[in-house]
Design a protein around this motif. Structure first.
Motif, PDB file in Angstrom:
ATOM      1  N   THR A   5      25.364  23.047  45.271  1.00 41.22           N
ATOM      2  CA  THR A   5      26.056  22.130  46.177  1.00 41.22           C
ATOM      3  C   THR A   5      25.030  21.085  46.568  1.00 41.22           C
ATOM      4  N   GLN A   6      25.465  20.030  47.203  1.00 30.37           N
ATOM      5  CA  GLN A   6      24.492  19.042  47.665  1.00 30.37           C
ATOM      6  C   GLN A   6      23.532  19.717  48.624  1.00 30.37           C
ATOM      7  N   GLY A   7      22.246  19.628  48.331  1.00 32.32           N
ATOM      8  CA  GLY A   7      21.236  20.231  49.183  1.00 32.32           C
ATOM      9  C   GLY A   7      20.768  21.597  48.740  1.00 32.32           C
ATOM     10  N   VAL A   8      21.356  22.145  47.659  1.00 37.13           N
ATOM     11  CA  VAL A   8      20.933  23.445  47.128  1.00 37.13           C
ATOM     12  C   VAL A   8      20.787  23.333  45.615  1.00 37.13           C
ATOM     13  N   LEU A   9      19.535  23.429  45.133  1.00 37.92           N
ATOM     14  CA  LEU A   9      19.264  23.421  43.701  1.00 37.92           C
ATOM     15  C   LEU A   9      18.924  24.834  43.257  1.00 37.92           C
ATOM     16  N   LYS A  10      19.463  25.253  42.121  1.00 37.96           N
ATOM     17  CA  LYS A  10      19.262  26.608  41.622  1.00 37.96           C
ATOM     18  C   LYS A  10      18.639  26.559  40.237  1.00 37.96           C
ATOM     19  N   GLU A  11      17.607  27.373  40.047  1.00 37.99           N
ATOM     20  CA  GLU A  11      16.965  27.548  38.747  1.00 37.99           C
ATOM     21  C   GLU A  11      17.031  29.026  38.416  1.00 37.99           C
ATOM     22  N   ILE A  12      17.688  29.379  37.320  1.00 35.64           N
ATOM     23  CA  ILE A  12      17.803  30.790  36.935  1.00 35.64           C
ATOM     24  C   ILE A  12      16.490  31.231  36.298  1.00 35.64           C
ATOM     25  N   VAL A  13      15.884  32.257  36.875  1.00 36.37           N
ATOM     26  CA  VAL A  13      14.655  32.837  36.353  1.00 36.37           C
ATOM     27  C   VAL A  13      15.003  33.922  35.343  1.00 36.37           C
ATOM     28  N   ARG A  14      15.997  34.755  35.695  1.00 41.16           N
ATOM     29  CA  ARG A  14      16.492  35.809  34.806  1.00 41.16           C
ATOM     30  C   ARG A  14      17.995  35.944  35.033  1.00 41.16           C
ATOM     31  N   PRO A  15      18.804  35.752  33.987  1.00 32.79           N
ATOM     32  CA  PRO A  15      20.255  35.890  34.165  1.00 32.79           C
ATOM     33  C   PRO A  15      20.638  37.318  34.556  1.00 32.79           C
ATOM     34  N   GLY A  16      21.726  37.428  35.292  1.00 30.99           N
ATOM     35  CA  GLY A  16      22.259  38.738  35.632  1.00 30.99           C
ATOM     36  C   GLY A  16      23.326  39.145  34.631  1.00 30.99           C
ATOM     37  N   SER A  17      23.688  40.411  34.642  1.00 33.16           N
ATOM     38  CA  SER A  17      24.714  40.883  33.716  1.00 33.16           C
ATOM     39  C   SER A  17      25.866  41.557  34.451  1.00 33.16           C
ATOM     40  N   GLY A  18      25.788  41.571  35.768  1.00 35.19           N
ATOM     41  CA  GLY A  18      26.821  42.229  36.560  1.00 35.19           C
ATOM     42  C   GLY A  18      27.825  41.252  37.106  1.00 35.19           C
ATOM     43  N   PRO A  19      28.672  41.729  38.024  1.00 36.33           N
ATOM     44  CA  PRO A  19      29.708  40.870  38.612  1.00 36.33           C
ATOM     45  C   PRO A  19      29.113  39.740  39.448  1.00 36.33           C
ATOM     46  N   GLN A  20      29.907  38.690  39.651  1.00 37.58           N
ATOM     47  CA  GLN A  20      29.483  37.566  40.485  1.00 37.58           C
ATOM     48  C   GLN A  20      29.744  37.891  41.948  1.00 37.58           C
ATOM     49  N   VAL A  21      28.840  37.427  42.797  1.00 35.16           N
ATOM     50  CA  VAL A  21      28.976  37.591  44.240  1.00 35.16           C
ATOM     51  C   VAL A  21      30.191  36.793  44.718  1.00 35.16           C
ATOM     52  N   LYS A  22      30.971  37.389  45.619  1.00 33.37           N
ATOM     53  CA  LYS A  22      32.147  36.728  46.189  1.00 33.37           C
ATOM     54  C   LYS A  22      32.019  36.694  47.716  1.00 33.37           C
ATOM     55  N   THR A  23      32.672  35.725  48.332  1.00 33.46           N
ATOM     56  CA  THR A  23      32.684  35.605  49.789  1.00 33.46           C
ATOM     57  C   THR A  23      33.120  36.923  50.419  1.00 33.46           C
ATOM     58  N   GLY A  24      32.362  37.376  51.412  1.00 38.04           N
ATOM     59  CA  GLY A  24      32.675  38.612  52.112  1.00 38.04           C
ATOM     60  C   GLY A  24      31.960  39.826  51.565  1.00 38.04           C
TER      61      GLY A  24
END
Length: 115
Positions: A5-24
């Motif tokens: 999002t604007q103001g948050v840059l992400k660089e993947i160091v190691r990809p995950g293989s599990g489910p994606q995090v969801k709100t809550g």
């Protein structure tokens, strides 16, 4: 690097293989936090006496940059999040940890568990 999002840059160091995090979701992470300028570590769950950090994501219980960045991550993923001060601790900073007002932050976060 990808912009989450604007103001948050992400660089993947190691990809995950599990489910994606969801709100809550309640997630447990290993995390190391650094000031961007000047570069300085202020906290790590890997330091002696520390333990992984658990929180509910997407509900405003942590800084906005963490909520936004972690929602794009998967279990097992390690990513570096560079967070603009407005989505960190802002004009107040966090003096107890040596975070100065308006400091940009960089966190390396590993998603250990998603519940």
């Amino acid at each position: 690097m990808s912009q989450v999002t604007q103001g948050v840059l992400k660089e993947i160091v190691r990809p995950g293989s599990g489910p994606q995090v969801k709100t809550g979701n309640t997630i447990t992470v290993h995390c190391t936090g650094n000031l961007v300028t000047p570069p300085k570590k202020f906290w790590s769950t890997k330091d002696p006496g520390q333990k992984p950090f658990t929180f509910q994501v997407g509900l405003g219980k942590v800084i906005q940059g963490w909520d936004e960045g972690c929602l794009s991550m998967h279990k097992g993923e390690v990513a570096k999040l560079t967070i603009d001060s407005k989505k960190g601790y802002g004009a107040s900073g966090f003096p107890a940890w040596g975070i100065t007002p308006n400091a940009d932050l960089m966190f390396e976060i590993e998603i250990l568990e998603i519940n």
